[in-house]
Design an enzyme around this catalytic site. Structure first.
Site, PDB file in Angstrom:
ATOM      1  N   LYS A 112       0.836  -1.191   0.000  1.00  0.00           N
ATOM      2  CA  LYS A 112       0.000   0.000   0.000  1.00  0.00           C
ATOM      3  C   LYS A 112       0.879   1.253   0.000  1.00  0.00           C
ATOM      4  O   LYS A 112       1.830   1.354   0.788  1.00  0.00           O
ATOM      5  CB  LYS A 112      -0.923   0.008   1.222  1.00  0.00           C
ATOM      6  CG  LYS A 112      -1.999  -1.060   1.183  1.00  0.00           C
ATOM      7  CD  LYS A 112      -3.029  -0.777   0.114  1.00  0.00           C
ATOM      8  CE  LYS A 112      -4.158  -1.781   0.141  1.00  0.00           C
ATOM      9  NZ  LYS A 112      -5.206  -1.476  -0.845  1.00  0.00           N
ATOM     10  N   GLU A 169      -1.338  -0.617  -9.052  1.00  0.00           N
ATOM     11  CA  GLU A 169      -2.803  -0.727  -9.042  1.00  0.00           C
ATOM     12  C   GLU A 169      -3.454   0.614  -8.731  1.00  0.00           C
ATOM     13  O   GLU A 169      -3.099   1.269  -7.742  1.00  0.00           O
ATOM     14  CB  GLU A 169      -3.208  -1.767  -7.991  1.00  0.00           C
ATOM     15  CG  GLU A 169      -4.686  -2.008  -7.853  1.00  0.00           C
ATOM     16  CD  GLU A 169      -4.986  -3.091  -6.826  1.00  0.00           C
ATOM     17  OE1 GLU A 169      -6.062  -3.005  -6.190  1.00  0.00           O
ATOM     18  OE2 GLU A 169      -4.169  -4.011  -6.643  1.00  0.00           O
ATOM     19  N   ASP A 195      -8.628  -1.136 -10.415  1.00  0.00           N
ATOM     20  CA  ASP A 195      -9.451  -1.778  -9.381  1.00  0.00           C
ATOM     21  C   ASP A 195     -10.728  -0.979  -9.179  1.00  0.00           C
ATOM     22  O   ASP A 195     -11.800  -1.341  -9.651  1.00  0.00           O
ATOM     23  CB  ASP A 195      -8.654  -1.890  -8.081  1.00  0.00           C
ATOM     24  CG  ASP A 195      -9.494  -2.445  -6.921  1.00  0.00           C
ATOM     25  OD1 ASP A 195     -10.607  -2.938  -7.154  1.00  0.00           O
ATOM     26  OD2 ASP A 195      -9.029  -2.373  -5.768  1.00  0.00           O
ATOM     27  N   LYS A 219     -13.007  -8.150  -7.725  1.00  0.00           N
ATOM     28  CA  LYS A 219     -13.431  -8.635  -6.417  1.00  0.00           C
ATOM     29  C   LYS A 219     -14.844  -9.169  -6.547  1.00  0.00           C
ATOM     30  O   LYS A 219     -15.709  -8.531  -7.159  1.00  0.00           O
ATOM     31  CB  LYS A 219     -13.377  -7.503  -5.383  1.00  0.00           C
ATOM     32  CG  LYS A 219     -11.977  -6.967  -5.102  1.00  0.00           C
ATOM     33  CD  LYS A 219     -12.031  -5.823  -4.106  1.00  0.00           C
ATOM     34  CE  LYS A 219     -10.655  -5.431  -3.594  1.00  0.00           C
ATOM     35  NZ  LYS A 219      -9.865  -4.707  -4.598  1.00  0.00           N
TER      36      LYS A 219
END
Length: 334
Positions: A112, A169, A195, A219
């Site tokens: 992250k 991402e 994403d 997801k």
């Protein structure tokens, strides 16, 4: 497009509903505790866990996914295990080894970056520590959650490219920014993944049509379930990585079912996030062993459901949310 599954009656859903609250080992995505609703359908246990700040219209898609997984047969798997990545929150560089130690045998780490209140220097130090821990053969990918503007993203990728990035991402929030950023950094050979531009978009295929990404991160819950996510990947025509939304082991089982059913799976998946919790709803937890997760339904442990039960007021909050989202789904099927 797959026909929408019938919406089971609300009393049938609530009859087995259990609301849990799981503490995290490190603060992640701005939270220290993750809450979720689990319930059991004819096909097995399933999970509803949209983040608390999401409105009911967005959360209803997560409920559709949960009901599809619990009440409908799922696509047949084409593999019996799924390789997963370690996930490194926006921790200090010194904490990186202890975070990675929670992920047994993972050959890939997602880091992250662009955390509010931190600097690019913090990101560089963290990513350097991950690269050193993973070694030259390890794979390192970044996730900015759309927090950089175009120029910040270009500057950051330039500063971080020395660590041999697998991809970055959602470096920027908008599709237009991703298109331009992808053009600017192409010479560096750093792929761009989308994403939020997929799972939070009115049109999840817009990013592919615009040429804004080299691959998709998908997801199961935010996209409406395993079957719907498979359709999106097929229509997009791009490689896909399956990731989690900080699910319990039950919800991770839904993500594993999606990854197992993809015809092609070239990347390790972000489904190892049970390792971020200090406890879970299943024993053993669905955490990576030798870098992989097995394919199959997860059955929660009744003792752990009791041990991690949310407070009465939080239980009421979640069941009221299920009720509202269920009404939205019924209205949409009418």
């Amino acid at each position: 497009m797959t026909d929408a599954a019938p919406v089971p009656p609300l009393p049938e859903i609530l009859a087995s509903a259990r609301v849990v609250s799981l503490p995290l080992a490190s603060r992640f995505r701005g939270v220290d505790v993750r809450e979720a609703v689990l319930f059991e359908g004819p096909e097995g246990w399933t999970e509803f866990s949209p983040f608390v700040e999401y409105g009911d219209a967005e959360a209803a898609t997560w409920l559709a996914a949960a009901l599809d997984f619990g009440w409908m047969p799922q696509p047949a798997p084409v593999r019996n295990e799924v390789h997963v990545n370690a996930t490194v929150p926006a921790v200090a560089a010194a904490s990186v080894p202890s975070v990675l130690a929670r992920y047994d045998g993972c050959r890939t780490a997602k880091v992250k970056v662009a955390e509010a209140g931190q600097t690019l220097a913090d990101d560089v130090a963290r990513v350097r520590a991950v690269r050193e821990a993973m070694g030259p053969e390890g794979r390192v990918r970044l996730d900015a959650n759309g927090a950089w503007n175009l120029d910040e993203a270009e500057h950051a990728i330039h500063a971080l490219a020395e660590f041999d990035l697998e991809y970055v991402e959602q470096p920027c929030a908008s599709v237009d920014e991703l298109v331009e950023l992808r053009r600017r950094v192409k010479y560096m050979g750093v792929p761009i993944a989308a994403d939020e531009s997929v799972r939070k978009a009115d049109d999840p295929l817009a990013v592919a049509r615009a040429g804004a990404a080299d691959l998709l991160v998908v997801k199961a819950q935010p996209l409406g379930g395993v079957r719907r996510a498979l359709e999106i990947v097929e229509a997009a025509g791009l490689p896909a990585v399956v990731s989690s939304a900080l699910d319990t082991s039950v919800g991770l089982g839904m993500g594993v079912a999606l990854a197992a059913a993809l015809p092609h799976l070239d990347f390790d998946c972000g489904l190892g996030t049970a390792s971020l919790f200090t406890t879970d709803v299943a024993s053993p937890t669905l955490a990576p062993r030798a870098g992989v997760l097995p394919v199959g339904r997860v059955i929660p442990d009744p003792a752990l459901l009791d041990e991690n039960a949310a407070s009465a007021d939080r239980r009421d909050w979640w069941l009221a949310r299920v009720t509202r989202c269920h009404a939205l789904l019924e209205a949409g099927r009418a």
